[in-house]
Design a protein around this motif. Structure first.
Motif, PDB file in Angstrom:
ATOM      1  N   ALA A  70      -1.135   3.624  -2.100  1.00  0.00           N
ATOM      2  CA  ALA A  70      -0.624   4.008  -3.420  1.00  0.00           C
ATOM      3  C   ALA A  70       0.257   5.245  -3.323  1.00  0.00           C
ATOM      4  N   THR A  71      -0.119   6.195  -2.486  1.00  0.00           N
ATOM      5  CA  THR A  71       0.683   7.401  -2.298  1.00  0.00           C
ATOM      6  C   THR A  71       2.063   7.050  -1.757  1.00  0.00           C
ATOM      7  N   VAL A  72       2.122   6.151  -0.778  1.00  0.00           N
ATOM      8  CA  VAL A  72       3.400   5.716  -0.196  1.00  0.00           C
ATOM      9  C   VAL A  72       4.235   4.980  -1.244  1.00  0.00           C
ATOM     10  N   MET A  73       3.601   4.076  -1.986  1.00  0.00           N
ATOM     11  CA  MET A  73       4.323   3.317  -3.003  1.00  0.00           C
ATOM     12  C   MET A  73       4.886   4.233  -4.080  1.00  0.00           C
ATOM     13  N   ILE A  85       9.518  -6.370   4.866  1.00  0.00           N
ATOM     14  CA  ILE A  85      10.183  -6.890   3.670  1.00  0.00           C
ATOM     15  C   ILE A  85      10.199  -5.781   2.617  1.00  0.00           C
ATOM     16  N   PRO A  86      11.375  -5.349   2.149  1.00  0.00           N
ATOM     17  CA  PRO A  86      11.437  -4.277   1.150  1.00  0.00           C
ATOM     18  C   PRO A  86      10.584  -4.594  -0.084  1.00  0.00           C
TER      19      PRO A  86
END
Length: 84
Positions: free
Chosen positions: A61-64, A36-37
């Motif tokens: 957090a790095t990915v977000m 889910i985006p």
């Protein structure tokens, strides 16, 4: 002895090749993004796994932040701290 962990795992999964690295928690979901985006996952079920390290949260957090157009280094430097 903790009743909340009976027949379960404090590390949210097995420590075997089927649930490590890019297989954790399941194939296709190892990059902290969900199908889910805008929905992300973190915790003991995500790489590098359970224990008290904080790494699953930092990795998520790095990915977000990357998805939001910034980086963890940029955010930390705005707060006047150096990154290693």
């Amino acid at each position: 002895m903790n009743p909340a962990m009976w027949r379960g795992s404090a590390h949210a999964g097995a420590s075997n090749p089927a649930q490590t690295g890019n297989m954790r928690p399941v194939p296709g979901w190892a990059n902290y993004r969900m199908p889910i985006p805008g929905l992300y996952q973190t915790g003991a079920c995500t790489a590098p796994g359970g224990s008290v390290t904080g790494m699953p949260g930092r990795n998520a957090a790095t990915v977000m932040l990357k998805d939001f157009g910034t980086s963890i280094e940029e955010v930390v430097s705005k707060n006047g701290r150096k990154t290693s």
